[in-house]
Design an enzyme around this catalytic site. Sequence first.
Site, PDB file in Angstrom:
ATOM      1  CB  THR A 182      -1.552   4.403 -10.834  1.00 44.61           C
ATOM      2  OG1 THR A 182      -2.335   4.400 -12.027  1.00 44.61           O
ATOM      3  CG2 THR A 182      -1.776   3.104 -10.080  1.00 44.61           C
ATOM      4  CB  ALA A 213       3.035 -15.375  -5.470  1.00 45.11           C
ATOM      5  CB  VAL A 258       5.359  -6.277  -5.512  1.00 45.72           C
ATOM      6  CG1 VAL A 258       5.291  -5.139  -4.503  1.00 45.72           C
ATOM      7  CG2 VAL A 258       6.806  -6.634  -5.801  1.00 45.72           C
ATOM      8  CB  ILE A 259       0.252  -5.809  -6.453  1.00 40.52           C
ATOM      9  CG1 ILE A 259       0.953  -4.585  -7.057  1.00 40.52           C
ATOM     10  CG2 ILE A 259      -1.208  -5.474  -6.152  1.00 40.52           C
ATOM     11  CD1 ILE A 259       0.449  -4.203  -8.434  1.00 40.52           C
ATOM     12  CG  HIS A 289      25.664  -0.540  19.058  1.00 41.87           C
ATOM     13  ND1 HIS A 289      25.245  -1.756  18.589  1.00 41.87           N
ATOM     14  CD2 HIS A 289      25.557  -0.567  20.418  1.00 41.87           C
ATOM     15  CE1 HIS A 289      24.911  -2.518  19.630  1.00 41.87           C
ATOM     16  NE2 HIS A 289      25.092  -1.812  20.752  1.00 41.87           N
TER      17      HIS A 289
END
Length: 463
Positions: free
Chosen positions: A41, A179, A181-182, A442
Amino acid sequence: MANYDVIVIGSGPGGYVAAIRCAQLGLKTACVEGRETLGGTCLNVGCIPSKALLHATHQLHEAEHNFAKMGLKGKSPSVDWKQMLSYKEDTIGQNTKGIEFLFKKNKIDWLKGWGSIPEAGKVKVGDEVHGAKSIIIATGSEAASVPGAEVEIDEKVVVTSTGALELNKIPKKLVVIGAGVIGLEMGSVYARLGAEVQVIEYLDTITPTMDAEVSRQFQKILQKQGLSFTLGAAVSKVEATKTKAKVTYKTRKDDSEETVDADVVLVATGRRPYTDGLGLDALGIETERGMIKTDSQWRTNVDGIYAIGDCIAGPMLAHKAEDEGMAAAEVIAGKHGHVNYGVIPSVIYTAPEVASVGQTEEELKKEGRAYKVGKFSFMGNGRAKANFAADGFVKILADKDTDRILGAHIIGPMAGDLIHEICVGMEFGAAAEDIALTCHAHPTFSEAVREAALACGDGPIHS
């Protein structure tokens, strides 16, 4: 019939990694896969194609909203949806062919077809039965429907994540049920492409397992990006015609029934283990709520049969499956397999990204743990401001007495990469001070992590 040391059933991230590690450890290995391509998947209809669309639409967003600010002027790009889908397919192809190459390199046999286990030590693929000293079940998961609702998924108008990755056209109105992740990732994709996106969630918050402060900030940012949220609402019915759909839901607050029309409805209410056709009941393999029960060494109750990934307990994450795949292979080879379940990161690949590892504040409060919080906003990070990516913050949770890191939660640019500094630190039992004393280049986004670590002590510099 061929005989193997190990046969892995399923070639997703857990399965193909387990097969490769077994082969590297000198075991004669085969992997069963019924798809036309390897990768399961994740590579075919999950992680990889969704990230391709997220990347493409993020570039569109940058062109529409930020290019002119940087002196990059010209006509905004138009969307060629067919070409975008072609780019997505190319991305899938490169990755799945890569797994096929690794199988050949490591001399792993690909047994093409769907597998079952007629008895311990045997795997049937098609009409052939193969022998194996050890079997690893890595069959993953499938999309779950809406609990207690009348929903018929056709992958055209009413879709799961699979159908959402290959719509014929960009919908004008997309309703997302769930609501998590997907739902939020795919909702972001189509919102950037111009769709009106409404997210309907049964609970009162989005991403309910996430740190609550991050969840609230995340929702505010997504709303600014055009997503609307209907929370505390239970979907009871989704009715579809050939080209439209109607969603019926009740708000739990006042029990009022509402309906909303959509061009496409995405059902994103979670996933469930996929073990159909394996023959688990006949074998006597124990399961619980659809998940295969295993011990600490990924062994089932039947000798010689192991299970990993989405079909066993734990978070349904590709990298969790990969870790278990390597660990199970080590155990089968007579070595020590290790997975630290307390240090498994999770990431949402929206813009900004959201990442977390370890415990949340809510969990620490519930267990009565004394802790301290170090927090730093990306508004104080020079690189983030230069990149128009200053929304969000880094939050580190540390033990109040020992300063040992207990968890971290990041919403901001490159959060999915930044979280791993904390993961490595936690794996070695680091204190927040250890991160704070480490020199960070930095200007980088990672300086925000150091500043949050400093905030656990005497305070950050740039806040």
